[in-house]
Design a protein around this motif. Structure first.
Motif: not given
Length: 260
Positions: A132-139
């Motif tokens: 989720l943190q990686a996805l938030e960073g990508e988003m």
């Protein structure tokens, strides 16, 4: 207590003359036999006689004879065990043992299963949080890139619709120089020259700045050179500075414009 009458004395029979002297004998009444006992050889051992001739206790009736020791009674033999009862008891014992062992095994399995599920859930939550943190960073990066691209298009559209804004850019670029700067030269695109001359001509004359058309300067941009410093106020330089402030990288020119 009634007193017992004394024994009656019976005189011996008279002996006639001429009779031979013999032994004296008479019958003794039963009431005179109280306290008497027959004599035998067993009385020499000192054991108390038994039966009706037992000695009398002082001041009372004769002591009762001791009871004869009873022969030990042999216990009856135990009954033979019933096979059905033994089988039933064995089944009950086996059932209880199996139930107890089964419950213990079930408790151990539940404990092990709970630990395994907790570990799996914990690892799943940890992986989910990382993803989720990686996805938030990508988003966030994607949103920032989209925002930068939208801003670039807005600025382009604004420059096309309001080209007179270049006069404001030239004024700000000259003001960025120190007042002690000399030999100030302001270069703009030839199409922007009349716009800058009209919008900021008086400010440039006050700083004794020379306005020069230059085709190498993109429209909407300004370059200022002086004896002590230079100012790059082109659209590409200002755009790169703006996107770098928000941690992004973007070029002002399109690939198509660079290829041309």
């Amino acid at each position: 207590m009634a007193t017992r009458p004394p024994p009656r004395q019976v005189p011996p029979p008279e002996r006639r003359e001429g009779e031979r002297r013999g032994s004296y004998a008479r019958f003794i009444p039963g009431e005179e036999l109280q306290g008497a006992r027959a004599w035998n050889l067993d009385n020499l051992g000192g054991a108390a006689p038994a039966g009706p001739f037992a000695p009398m206790r002082p001041g009372g009736p004769p002591a009762p004879p001791p009871a004869a020791a009873a022969a030990p009674v042999q216990p009856p033999p135990p009954p033979e065990p019933d096979l059905q009862e033994l089988l039933h008891a064995a089944r009950q014992s086996g059932y209880q043992d199996g139930y107890r062992d089964g419950m213990a095994a079930l408790d151990a399995f539940k404990h092990s299963f709970a630990q395994q599920i907790s570990a799996q859930v914990g690892q799943l939550v940890k992986n989910f949080d990382t993803e989720l943190q990686a996805l938030e960073g990508e988003m966030a990066q994607s949103v920032a890139r989209i925002a930068v691209e939208l801003a670039r298009q807005v600025v382009r559209s604004e420059l096309e619709q309001r080209p007179e804004l270049v006069a404001r850019v030239a004024h700000d670029a000259v003001e960025a120089l120190q007042l002690s700067a000399r030999h100030v030269r302001v270069r703009v695109h030839p199409d922007d020259y009349p716009l800058v001359q009209e919008g900021a001509g008086s400010e440039l004359k006050a700083r004794e700045a020379q306005l020069i058309p230059d085709a190498e300067v993109a429209r909407g941009g300004v370059k200022v050179d002086a004896d002590i410093a230079s100012v790059d106020a082109t659209i590409a330089a200002r755009w790169q500075q703006a996107v770098s402030a928000i941690g992004q990288q973007s070029i002002w020119e399109d690939r198509r414009e660079v290829d041309e």
